[in-house]
Design a protein around this motif. Structure first.
Motif, PDB file in Angstrom:
ATOM      1  N   GLU A 226       1.709  -5.009  18.006  1.00 46.89           N
ATOM      2  CA  GLU A 226       1.143  -6.356  17.800  1.00 46.89           C
ATOM      3  C   GLU A 226      -0.070  -6.268  16.683  1.00 46.89           C
ATOM      4  O   GLU A 226      -0.507  -7.320  16.290  1.00 46.89           O
ATOM      5  N   LYS A 227      -0.467  -5.168  16.354  1.00 40.50           N
ATOM      6  CA  LYS A 227      -1.401  -4.987  15.306  1.00 40.50           C
ATOM      7  C   LYS A 227      -0.879  -5.121  13.720  1.00 40.50           C
ATOM      8  O   LYS A 227      -1.590  -5.289  12.826  1.00 40.50           O
ATOM      9  N   LEU A 228       0.717  -5.060  13.686  1.00 40.89           N
ATOM     10  CA  LEU A 228       1.135  -5.188  12.456  1.00 40.89           C
ATOM     11  C   LEU A 228       1.081  -6.694  11.641  1.00 40.89           C
ATOM     12  O   LEU A 228       0.770  -7.526  12.192  1.00 40.89           O
ATOM     13  N   LYS A 229       0.958  -6.537  10.460  1.00 39.06           N
ATOM     14  CA  LYS A 229       0.956  -7.756   9.629  1.00 39.06           C
ATOM     15  C   LYS A 229       2.432  -8.428   9.694  1.00 39.06           C
ATOM     16  O   LYS A 229       2.453  -9.609   9.717  1.00 39.06           O
ATOM     17  N   PHE A 230       3.167  -7.567   9.769  1.00 37.61           N
ATOM     18  CA  PHE A 230       4.708  -8.150   9.465  1.00 37.61           C
ATOM     19  C   PHE A 230       5.642  -7.197  10.070  1.00 37.61           C
ATOM     20  O   PHE A 230       5.585  -6.095   9.754  1.00 37.61           O
ATOM     21  N   LEU A 231       6.521  -7.857  11.012  1.00 38.74           N
ATOM     22  CA  LEU A 231       7.447  -7.101  11.811  1.00 38.74           C
ATOM     23  C   LEU A 231       8.714  -7.819  11.639  1.00 38.74           C
ATOM     24  O   LEU A 231       8.921  -8.865  11.961  1.00 38.74           O
ATOM     25  N   VAL A 232       9.659  -7.014  11.231  1.00 40.63           N
ATOM     26  CA  VAL A 232      11.247  -7.440  11.247  1.00 40.63           C
ATOM     27  C   VAL A 232      12.067  -6.385  12.281  1.00 40.63           C
ATOM     28  O   VAL A 232      11.874  -5.748  12.397  1.00 40.63           O
ATOM     29  N   VAL A 233      12.639  -7.361  12.998  1.00 36.61           N
ATOM     30  CA  VAL A 233      13.561  -6.684  13.880  1.00 36.61           C
ATOM     31  C   VAL A 233      15.156  -7.262  13.856  1.00 36.61           C
ATOM     32  O   VAL A 233      15.343  -8.381  13.679  1.00 36.61           O
ATOM     33  N   GLN A 234      15.904  -6.384  13.617  1.00 38.04           N
ATOM     34  CA  GLN A 234      17.563  -6.585  13.833  1.00 38.04           C
ATOM     35  C   GLN A 234      17.952  -6.184  15.010  1.00 38.04           C
ATOM     36  O   GLN A 234      18.103  -5.114  15.135  1.00 38.04           O
ATOM     37  N   ASP A 235      18.679  -6.951  15.759  1.00 40.02           N
ATOM     38  CA  ASP A 235      19.062  -6.771  17.225  1.00 40.02           C
ATOM     39  C   ASP A 235      20.085  -7.757  17.623  1.00 40.02           C
ATOM     40  O   ASP A 235      20.070  -8.970  17.071  1.00 40.02           O
ATOM     41  N   LEU A 236      20.684  -7.485  18.843  1.00 42.67           N
ATOM     42  CA  LEU A 236      21.545  -8.303  19.593  1.00 42.67           C
ATOM     43  C   LEU A 236      20.602  -9.651  20.506  1.00 42.67           C
ATOM     44  O   LEU A 236      21.073 -10.666  20.609  1.00 42.67           O
TER      45      LEU A 236
END
Lengths: 844, 158
Positions: free
Chosen positions: A605-615
């Motif tokens: 939650e603290k991150l400035k930017f989060l990328v997730v690749q998933d199903l």
């Protein structure tokens, strides 16, 4: 070497080892004799009579499946009398067998159908009404039974007896009323139930997941590997019109020998789940909205670049998972190292350094004693459980179970070492002590030093520390040392945490003392070994090479990039850095740290930017700024390296849905948008896993020379260097205790849980139990907790609301909470890096 | 379900055989003697004492007709309808019993006193027609004899 016997079958001379049956002698020269009750992995039964053959000088016809060859025997498998009898037996079977082949799922792969086609009567003389029995009723949520189709070959019952050692099916009634059934009112709930479908020669036992989903001859059969646990069972994906219709076991004696667990066989419906992410999602005005690939990748590229430019490459990182292929893992770490320019790369559930693969499955199957330390094969590696049960059941293999929980394998009387969590090292040192004190160790070992190191662990003292009775400890030591071939297997959690390395050392000492193979780790993910081999860790390059200058220079040249020299952060450190605001962006591939890491959700939650690749939109993906839709194991090519270090090939069986892309493809595309080709040898336009494997084979030494061509259908074992084996000192440090939280938390996986893929597999998910905490009756009484009471389990960090399951399957002083059953992460109770998590249980 | 006494008796029976599994048939008799029939619960208990899979116990119990897998009345009347008894009027005996008791074959009287079934040869052809009530043989049956027997049995306390 068995002496040889020569006989004549159908005028051909055949020479086979003594003890061979007539059936197998005939098979060895390509003569086919039909069988129904006979199955090569079961003891001969001689019940169906379809294999009758003529043998000179023997009165009447003989069953080929039970008759052993004798010198100068003269056998005829196709004489007029044999053929007439065969036809008569088939005609007799057909008087009762319903001819509902047009609606039978077995149609097209039914032995009875094939036999009648080849040898059977061409017309029916039977004009009476057929016998009627129960049709199409559920033996379980997974298996349908048709009593009329059953030919009473007893294969299913014998398999449950000989392999699963769990006789849930048997014959009931007698004569013409005989039927196969379960105990009255009891579902057929073995986790090995699906194998009975594969071995049923007719359509009496069929799958509820596959039911009416295709005719067998329409299916395209694609060889692949199961993506659920570390065993790496060989499977066949049956596909029609780009839909996965069925999974069945594929023959590979070096791995699963054709058997599967029900999870691997039936839990594949998530692939067609309407919850699949099929388009990239980008967060706009606080919500994830569909976007084009161009838009999504450009945004990822731009944001990652900005953050790297402003805060340096140390402020970004990548987290992968051991559920992706070697090819995807290799590209991922290469992307993080060359494009993002940091060694901040890791994966969830990384095995500790020094953990070693299991010896081959063959060695496990041939062992006469197995020590299972802190692992439960039934929940974590079911097909290994199947092998162990068979060995214990038929050969009397001893199974020593070291576990605070009474797992299924304790039933073989092993003995069971129910230690207090945190005292593993003392227990192992105690075993070494007994072996040395009683002079049971293998000759020729220089044991003086070890004797000194373990001198403070006599059985009485070990009993005090671990709560394992001194006599049980002695018995375990004796069983281990009496074995000719002992195999030591441990669970990954045993060798993690502050005592992990000491535990590993103590296990190695024990193995050396008794002359056993190196202890092997029961890796839980399908590619736990592979992703480490690929360098998906901050301190390792591909081939598990350490990050030194020489290797960096060599790899940099090959990758045409300046590689970062600064040490990288592991997952724990990255998440801590995120909490502190030092790490600003994470790229996560197929992992769910929000559920699976103690500080996962708060850190993300603290991150400035989060990328997730998933199903799926997992708890982690829901926090992301960009979500990229990734392919399942059946929608991409690649390889997994199983828990015994065998590299095996997955073949793409399905075209990915809509805009879904394979994990590796996404990485390649993103790298290109960011201006770099990360696969120097790869064609520019598309991702080629085969080319990636060729590159891996050049940079990762253990994989040298491997290619998709050489892997074939059975795979190839690779060995990573284990170093010299020698005794070392394993220090036991008593775990810190906390008077306010008196119970030790034991966690573990269940086979059927609410993890993202399983929970979205329609039929199977109804088998997931309600969340529970298992507590010993002694503790329950003190706390005035009754079975099924609503309780709160709390630690100094967090709390969970669960139902109590009062059972002496868990030792006193401990509670067991399964992972992945709740909405709340169980790991949140634990302090990262603590040896034992202490909790209290209160009634709500 | 199964009493401690019955469990102890089965434990003892197990000791009589080289393979304790062989005690299954006598163990089932012990259970049936106590409960009149073998309910799933009772079979589970037997399985536990015998250390056998419940399915195997139920399988064996279902093979033999002398194990009751449905509740039966206090008096289980088994009329032989095999060849010798049939020649000497077993069908008539069955009809007479049916009308006397007001039940069909396979049924139990509402007061739970009698259950009527037909069985194969009980090895008493020399005294046909005959029936067995619980463990007792009643031979050379006639209507009058049946009246007497039923009256006696009805009076007997259960």
């Amino acid at each position: 070497m068995e002496p040889l016997v020569t006989l004549t079958i159908d005028d051909r001379e055949v020479t086979v080892p003594a003890g061979t049956t007539v059936l197998n002698a005939a098979k060895s020269v390509g003569i086919e004799i039909p069988t129904l009750c006979y199955y090569e992995k079961l003891a001969p039964f001689g019940g169906c009579r379809i294999c009758l053959v003529e043998i000179e000088k023997m009165r009447g016809l003989q069953t080929a499946c039970t008759t052993v060859v004798r010198p100068d025997m003269v056998v005829r498998t196709a004489s007029p009398e044999v053929l007439k009898t065969r036809k008569a037996i088939l005609e007799f079977l057909l008087t009762n067998h319903p001819l509902d082949c047009p609606v039978c799922d077995k149609g097209g792969e039914c032995d009875l159908q094939d036999f009648v086609f080849k040898w059977g009567p061409t017309e029916s003389r039977y004009i009476e009404e057929k016998r009627h029995k129960r049709k199409a009723y559920a033996l379980s949520p997974l298996i349908v039974k048709d009593e009329e189709r059953c030919v009473l070959c007893r294969r299913c019952v014998r398999y449950l007896e000989e392999w699963a050692d769990d006789l849930q099916l048997d014959y009931f009634e007698r004569g013409r009323l005989t039927r196969v059934d379960t105990f009255p009112g009891q579902p057929f709930d073995s986790v090995f139930s699906g194998n009975t479908i594969d071995i049923c020669p007719v359509g009496a036992l069929t799958s509820r997941v596959f039911r009416f989903r295709a005719r067998s001859w329409e299916l395209e059969k694609v060889p692949s590997v199961c993506a659920y646990c570390g065993v790496g069972c060989n499977i066949t994906l049956d596909v029609k019109t780009n839909k996965l219709r069925r999974i069945s076991g594929r023959e590979n004696p070096a791995v699963n020998d054709g058997w599967l667990c029900d999870k691997g066989r039936f839990a594949h419906q998530y692939i067609d789940s309407p919850e699949r992410i099929t388009r990239p999602l980008v967060r706009k005005d606080g919500e994830l909205r569909p976007a084009s690939w161009d838009e999504a990748l450009n945004l990822v590229s731009q944001r990652l670049r900005e953050i790297v430019r402003e805060s340096g490459p140390r402020s970004v990182g990548g987290v992968g998972s051991a559920t992706v292929t070697n090819e995807a893992a290799y590209l991922f770490q290469k992307f993080v190292r060359t494009v993002l320019g940091t060694n901040n790369v890791d994966h969830l559930g990384r095995l500790p350094d020094g953990a070693r693969p299991l010896p081959s499955m063959t060695e496990v199957r041939e062992a006469d004693a197995i020590l299972l330390f802190g692992a439960d094969t039934l929940e974590e590696a079911p097909v290994i459980e199947l092998f162990i049960r068979r060995a214990a059941n038929l050969k009397g293999t001893k199974v020593i179970v070291a576990n605070p929980r009474r797992i299924n394998l304790t039933r073989y009387g092993g003995p069971w070492l129910a230690y207090r969590p945190g005292t593993e090292v003392a227990l192992l040192n105690g075993l070494a002590h007994v072996i040395l004190a009683e002079g049971l160790h293998k000759e020729g070992r220089r044991v003086a030093e070890l004797k000194e190191w373990v001198k403070d662990y006599p059985p009485d003292k070990v009993e005090e520390i671990t709560a394992v009775p001194a006599e049980t400890l002695r018995e375990a030591a004796r069983v281990l040392t009496e074995a000719q071939k002992a195999v030591l297997i441990y669970g990954p959690d045993t060798v993690r945490g502050p005592n992990g390395q000491a535990c590993l050392t103590a296990l190695n000492n024990l193995a050396l003392l008794i002359g056993a193979h190196e202890p092997g780790c029961l890796a839980q993910e399908p590619n736990s070994w592979g992703v480490l081999d690929m360098g998906l860790a901050p301190h390792l390059y591909p081939g598990r090479q350490r990050l030194d200058d020489k290797v960096r220079e060599r790899l940099g040249k090959r990758w045409k990039a300046q590689l970062p020299s600064e040490a990288g952060l592991g997952l724990d450190e990255m998440l801590k850095a995120a909490l502190d605001g030092e790490l600003e962006a994470l790229y996560i591939m197929a992992a769910n740290p929000a559920m699976d890491h103690p500080i996962g959700d708060e850190a993300l939650e603290k991150l400035k930017f989060l990328v997730v690749q998933d199903l799926f939109l997992t708890e982690t993906a829901q926090l992301a700024d960009v979500v990229l839709p990734a392919a399942s194991f059946a929608e991409a090519d690649g390889t997994f390296t199983n828990m015994a270090g065998r590299v095996q090939r997955l073949h793409q069986a399905l075209r990915p849905l809509a805009e879904v892309k394979p994990h590796g493809q996404i990485i390649v595309d993103l790298a290109r948008v960011m201006g770099q080709e990360i696969g120097a040898t790869m064609p520019l336009e598309h991702y080629s896993p085969q080319a990636v494997m060729e590159e891996i084979a050049r940079v990762a030494a253990p994989y040298e020379g491997l290619s998709y061509g050489s892997l074939g259908d059975d795979g190839i074992p690779v060995t990573t260097e284990g170093g010299t084996r020698r005794f070392a000192q394993a220090d036991f440090r008593p775990p810190a205790t906390d008077a306010a939280y008196p119970l030790a938390l034991v966690t573990g996986r269940l086979l059927y849980d609410r993890s993202p893929l399983f929970a979205r597999s329609e039929i199977m998910r109804q088998l997931v139990p309600e969340p529970f905490v298992e507590i010993n009756p002694a503790d329950a009484e003190t706390l005035r907790i009754a079975d099924q009471d609503a309780v709160t389990v709390s630690s100094a960090r967090d709390s969970l609301e669960l139902r109590a399951r009062v059972s002496d399957d868990i030792r006193p002083g401990c509670v067991f909470v399964p992972l992945h059953l709740n909405e709340m992460p169980v790991v949140a109770l634990s302090e990262a890096g603590a040896a034992v998590t202490w909790v209290k249980v209160t009634k709500r | 379900m199964l009493s401690e006494n019955a469990k102890a008796e089965i434990e003892q029976l197990k000791g009589k055989y080289p393979d304790p599994k062989s005690a299954l048939l006598p163990a089932l008799y012990v259970a049936q003697r106590e409960h009149g029939w073998l309910s799933p619960e009772v079979m589970r208990d037997v399985a536990e004492v015998m250390d056998l899979p419940p399915a195997e116990v139920a399988s064996v119990a279902s093979f033999y007709t002398m194990f009751n897998r449905q509740p039966v009345g206090e008096n289980l009347i088994q009329v032989c309808t095999n060849i010798s008894c049939s020649l000497l009027g077993a069908e008539h005996i069955v009809e007479y019993l049916k009308s006397k008791l007001g039940i069909d074959v396979g049924e139990t009287t509402p007061d739970n006193k009698f259950t009527l079934v037909t069985v194969e040869c009980l090895g008493s052809c020399g005294t046909a027609p005959m029936m067995q009530v619980n463990d007792t043989y009643y031979e050379n049956l006639t209507e009058e004899k049946i009246d007497r027997i039923l009256a006696e049995l009805a009076e007997r306390k259960g």
